[in-house]
Write an enzyme that holds these catalytic residues in place. Structure first.
Site, PDB file in Angstrom:
ATOM      1  N   GLY A  65       0.805  -1.139   0.355  1.00 35.53           N
ATOM      2  CA  GLY A  65       0.440   0.039  -0.198  1.00 35.53           C
ATOM      3  C   GLY A  65       0.732   1.300  -0.065  1.00 35.53           C
ATOM      4  O   GLY A  65       2.456   0.969  -0.769  1.00 35.53           O
ATOM      5  N   SER A  66      -0.092   2.026   0.910  1.00 38.31           N
ATOM      6  CA  SER A  66       1.033   3.783   0.387  1.00 38.31           C
ATOM      7  C   SER A  66       2.093   3.736   1.095  1.00 38.31           C
ATOM      8  O   SER A  66       1.948   3.145   2.817  1.00 38.31           O
ATOM      9  CB  SER A  66       0.328   4.657   0.691  1.00 38.31           C
ATOM     10  OG  SER A  66      -0.551   4.332   1.980  1.00 38.31           O
ATOM     11  N   GLY A  76       2.579   1.843   4.687  1.00 36.15           N
ATOM     12  CA  GLY A  76       4.563   1.393   5.656  1.00 36.15           C
ATOM     13  C   GLY A  76       4.643   2.086   6.927  1.00 36.15           C
ATOM     14  O   GLY A  76       5.604   1.403   7.692  1.00 36.15           O
ATOM     15  N   GLU A 130       5.710  -3.115   0.648  1.00 39.59           N
ATOM     16  CA  GLU A 130       5.765  -3.161  -0.678  1.00 39.59           C
ATOM     17  C   GLU A 130       5.006  -1.601  -0.822  1.00 39.59           C
ATOM     18  O   GLU A 130       3.574  -1.725  -1.025  1.00 39.59           O
ATOM     19  CB  GLU A 130       5.188  -4.265  -1.389  1.00 39.59           C
ATOM     20  CG  GLU A 130       6.085  -5.826  -1.483  1.00 39.59           C
ATOM     21  CD  GLU A 130       6.782  -5.534  -2.076  1.00 39.59           C
ATOM     22  OE1 GLU A 130       6.833  -4.465  -3.384  1.00 39.59           O
ATOM     23  OE2 GLU A 130       7.382  -6.129  -2.220  1.00 39.59           O
ATOM     24  N   CYS A 184       1.242   0.537  -8.962  1.00 45.73           N
ATOM     25  CA  CYS A 184       2.065   1.680  -8.245  1.00 45.73           C
ATOM     26  C   CYS A 184       3.971   1.179  -9.305  1.00 45.73           C
ATOM     27  O   CYS A 184       4.278   2.145  -8.738  1.00 45.73           O
ATOM     28  CB  CYS A 184       2.748  -0.082  -7.109  1.00 45.73           C
ATOM     29  SG  CYS A 184       3.415  -1.144  -7.799  1.00 45.73           S
TER      30      CYS A 184
HETATM   31  P1  NAD Z   1      -3.432   2.310   1.305  1.00 45.78           P
HETATM   32  O1  NAD Z   1      -2.262   2.929   2.492  1.00 45.78           O
HETATM   33  O2  NAD Z   1      -4.254   3.477   1.840  1.00 45.78           O
HETATM   34  O3  NAD Z   1      -3.776   1.048   2.039  1.00 45.78           O
HETATM   35  C1  NAD Z   1      -3.661  -0.755   1.298  1.00 45.78           C
HETATM   36  C2  NAD Z   1      -3.756  -1.451   2.320  1.00 45.78           C
HETATM   37  O4  NAD Z   1      -2.860  -0.962   4.211  1.00 45.78           O
HETATM   38  C3  NAD Z   1      -5.115  -1.897   2.896  1.00 45.78           C
HETATM   39  O5  NAD Z   1      -5.714  -2.642   2.819  1.00 45.78           O
HETATM   40  C4  NAD Z   1      -5.761  -0.909   4.195  1.00 45.78           C
HETATM   41  O6  NAD Z   1      -6.548  -0.980   4.909  1.00 45.78           O
HETATM   42  C5  NAD Z   1      -4.467  -1.175   4.862  1.00 45.78           C
HETATM   43  N1  NAD Z   1      -3.695  -0.077   5.930  1.00 45.78           N
HETATM   44  C6  NAD Z   1      -3.735   1.045   6.300  1.00 45.78           C
HETATM   45  N2  NAD Z   1      -3.780   1.735   7.235  1.00 45.78           N
HETATM   46  C7  NAD Z   1      -2.577   0.767   8.224  1.00 45.78           C
HETATM   47  C8  NAD Z   1      -2.167   0.414   8.990  1.00 45.78           C
HETATM   48  N3  NAD Z   1      -2.644   1.563  10.130  1.00 45.78           N
HETATM   49  N4  NAD Z   1      -2.214  -0.621   9.814  1.00 45.78           N
HETATM   50  C9  NAD Z   1      -2.738  -2.331   9.575  1.00 45.78           C
HETATM   51  N5  NAD Z   1      -3.518  -1.878   7.648  1.00 45.78           N
HETATM   52  C10 NAD Z   1      -3.300  -0.248   7.247  1.00 45.78           C
HETATM   53  O7  NAD Z   1      -3.138   1.882  -0.103  1.00 45.78           O
HETATM   54  P2  NAD Z   1      -4.068   2.055  -1.086  1.00 45.78           P
HETATM   55  O8  NAD Z   1      -4.382   3.082  -1.521  1.00 45.78           O
HETATM   56  O9  NAD Z   1      -5.275   1.135  -0.408  1.00 45.78           O
HETATM   57  O10 NAD Z   1      -3.163   1.399  -2.425  1.00 45.78           O
HETATM   58  C11 NAD Z   1      -2.256   2.800  -3.259  1.00 45.78           C
HETATM   59  C12 NAD Z   1      -1.220   2.316  -3.117  1.00 45.78           C
HETATM   60  O11 NAD Z   1      -0.501   0.786  -2.426  1.00 45.78           O
HETATM   61  C13 NAD Z   1      -0.083   2.912  -3.882  1.00 45.78           C
HETATM   62  O12 NAD Z   1       0.946   4.218  -2.768  1.00 45.78           O
HETATM   63  C14 NAD Z   1       0.914   2.122  -4.463  1.00 45.78           C
HETATM   64  O13 NAD Z   1       1.642   2.754  -5.105  1.00 45.78           O
HETATM   65  C15 NAD Z   1       0.923   1.294  -3.104  1.00 45.78           C
HETATM   66  N6  NAD Z   1       1.671   0.132  -4.149  1.00 45.78           N
HETATM   67  C16 NAD Z   1       2.371  -0.439  -3.936  1.00 45.78           C
HETATM   68  C17 NAD Z   1       2.536  -2.096  -4.472  1.00 45.78           C
HETATM   69  C18 NAD Z   1       4.278  -2.569  -4.009  1.00 45.78           C
HETATM   70  O14 NAD Z   1       3.664  -4.255  -4.395  1.00 45.78           O
HETATM   71  N7  NAD Z   1       5.275  -1.846  -4.110  1.00 45.78           N
HETATM   72  C19 NAD Z   1       1.390  -2.625  -5.479  1.00 45.78           C
HETATM   73  C20 NAD Z   1      -0.089  -1.819  -4.816  1.00 45.78           C
HETATM   74  C21 NAD Z   1       0.335  -0.984  -4.325  1.00 45.78           C
END
Ligand code: NAD
Length: 512
Positions: A243-244, A248, A265, A299
């Site tokens: 995720g974002s 992370g 990731e 991503c």
């Molecule tokens: P997001 O960070 O909003 O959410 C991702 C996941 O994390 C969701 O399931 C969310 O519920 C969970 N989450 C968020 N905060 C959390 C916390 N504090 N504790 C536990 N879980 C938590 O991201 P998004 O909007 O779903 O996806 C887009 C982002 O993901 C972009 O920044 C993109 O670059 C990144 N991404 C990275 C990869 C990679 O492999 N590097 C792949 C796909 C997406």
């Protein structure tokens, strides 16, 4: 091939699609959590949300499943993953369409996502006979030293909306053959595809037989609080979180504090350099897919184009033309190349970034909302190309939308500095016919990213390589190569068959 989606009846389409994959229609209504489709912006199902207490119970069951599964020989564990791959083959069209419905991907990308799952299953099946350790020369006579690899336990997988199922499979296919159980928290924006995959997994498990315990895979639905309950549970030795970077930054330290292992990731701010000798026809096609594909919601999406000043005027006007003529619309309709943004927040973030780019001296082409009269709750946009005087302001950040910032360079060193001059370090490319430029870019003084390509765009990775990035992308690696090691623990074993007790390094310690 499945029929295209009928946007007048998406809730019904959802129930039908999911029922074909084994999800009871009763699980799609009456719950407190709305599952939406970005195609129209409407809620297509109401599902159950899991509380922190639910997560604790589910992790307990997953741990129990692990204690049985770890005793099943790895090649047999591979057989379960092979059966999962078979279910995915049978249901590829349905699951691909559900990916389109829930994440807004065009048909070929929805199907491509399922194909990626099939590919990693195949990879993991082979891997199940190749979880090799080393034998190591020992300094003591009559001894043998070796490493053995053992399962870790419950693997917590937290995934993002934009690859709602493939990223899970990169983790889970490896985790299962390595002898682990999995608890999966999908994005709150894409819970339905996860429920469908769970149902397909249960079909595979039933075919495998009683040796695969019931709770080997469980899905927990909810927002970040549900994810946080998984992150803080000491019975989950590995958290793989996609995720974002903001996510992370929260998850990484919490897992580290309890000495867990995390695979992060995170976001990317990916660049491509177009050198003076580049094949511009090839570069144009690669850039168009990498920057506009998936509506800029990968991503690995190309976000910065660093163009040699000598080819700028030959390339950029052609690119602007491609940007204005690309077909935007319902992702499953023939000819559509760009589907919707995931939601209103994504649209607003895009508009804010464009305003900031204008304020920093950028010239914006495109970026307007389209189809708002037909789908007032959905967010379709014209992709934006922004000519920037310098790499400043919004160019330094990842905005998860189709914005491509275009800049000029004179010398390769300068271009590589620009390429590396952002906080994220996921993916990168160079377009060039110069061997020296290509080699420099992929060398120690070149791109600082986890992925560095020559004459292909930064997006669209294959599962055979290890996937992930450096710096604020989090450092994790998933999928191919030796990424499996993250789901196992390594033991070094020294076995003494000499009858004597020589100590290492010549130490003497004789007692009567
Ligand atoms: P997001 O960070 O909003 O959410 C991702 C996941 O994390 C969701 O399931 C969310 O519920 C969970 N989450 C968020 N905060 C959390 C916390 N504090 N504790 C536990 N879980 C938590 O991201 P998004 O909007 O779903 O996806 C887009 C982002 O993901 C972009 O920044 C993109 O670059 C990144 N991404 C990275 C990869 C990679 O492999 N590097 C792949 C796909 C997406």
């Amino acid at each position: 091939m499945a029929a295209p989606l009928d946007t007048r009846r998406l809730p019904e389409e959802t129930i039908e699609l999911m029922a074909r994959m084994g999800v009871e229609p009763s699980r799609l209504s009456g719950g407190s959590m709305a599952a939406k489709s970005p195609i129209t912006g409407e809620a297509v199902a109401q599902i159950n949300e899991h509380s922190a207490d639910d997560v604790a119970k589910i992790v307990g069951k997953a741990h129990e499943a692990f204690t049985t599964w770890r005793t099943v020989p790895a090649p047999q564990r591979g057989e379960l993953v092979r059966l999962l791959g078979e279910e995915l083959r049978v249901h590829k069209d349905d699951l691909g369409l559900l990916v389109s419905l829930e994440a807004g991907k065009i048909t070929s990308e929805g199907l491509g996502e399922v194909q990626e799952m099939i590919d990693i299953c195949d990879f993991a099946v082979g891997l199940s006979r190749q979880l090799y350790g080393l034998t190591i020369a020992t300094e003591r006579p009559g001894h043998r030293m070796m490493e053995t690899w053992h399962p870790m336990g419950v693997i917590g997988v937290i995934s993002a909306f934009n690859f709602p199922v493939a990223v899970w499979s990169w983790n889970a296919a490896l985790a299962f053959v390595c002898g682990n159980s999995v608890v999966w928290k999908p994005s709150e924006k894409s819970p339905l595809t996860a429920m469908a995959v769970e149902a397909l997994f249960q079909k595979a498990r039933a075919k495998f037989g009683a040796d695969a315990p019931e709770n080997l895979l469980q899905v927990v639905n909810g927002a970040r609080e549900t994810g946080a309950a998984l992150v803080d549970d000491t019975r989950v030795p590995v958290i793989s979180a996609t995720g974002s970077t903001r996510m992370g930054q929260q998850v990484g330290p919490r897992v580290a504090q309890r000495f867990g292992r995390s695979i992060l990731e995170l976001g990317g701010n990916n660049a491509a350099i177009v050198g003076a000798s580049a094949d511009l026809d090839l570069a144009l096609r690669a850039i168009a897919f990498a920057a506009m594909g998936t509506a800029g919601q990968r991503c690995t999406t190309l976000r910065r184009l660093i163009t040699h000043e000598s080819v700028y005027d030959a390339l950029i006007p052609r690119l602007i033309k491609a940007y204005s003529s690309v077909q935007i619309g319902i992702p499953t309709e023939e000819g559509t190349l760009i589907g919707p943004l995931i939601d209103k927040d994504a649209y607003e973030a895009m508009q804010q970034a464009l305003a900031a780019a204008r304020a920093a001296g950028g010239t914006v082409h495109g970026g307007e909302r389209v189809l708002a009269d037909v789908y007032p709750d959905a967010y379709y946009v014209q992709p934006a190309l922004v000519e920037m005087p310098a790499q400043t302001g919004p160019v330094l950040e990842e905005t998860f939308a189709p914005i491509l910032y275009v800049m000029r360079f004179k010398e390769l060193d300068e271009a590589i500095d620009m390429q590396n001059g952002v906080a994220a370090g996921l993916s990168s490319s160079i377009f060039t016919s110069s061997l020296a430029e290509a080699e420099t870019f992929t060398s120690a003084v070149g791109s600082d990213c986890g992925i560095a390509n020559v004459n292909i765009g930064p997006s669209g990775a294959e599962i055979g390589g290890a996937f992930g990035g450096e710096k604020e992308t989090g450092g994790g690696r998933e999928a191919g190569s030796d990424a499996w090691k993250a789901y196992m623990r390594r033991a070094t074993n020294t076995i003494n068959y000499s009858g004597a007790l020589p100590l290492a390094q010549g130490v003497k310690f004789d007692v009567e």
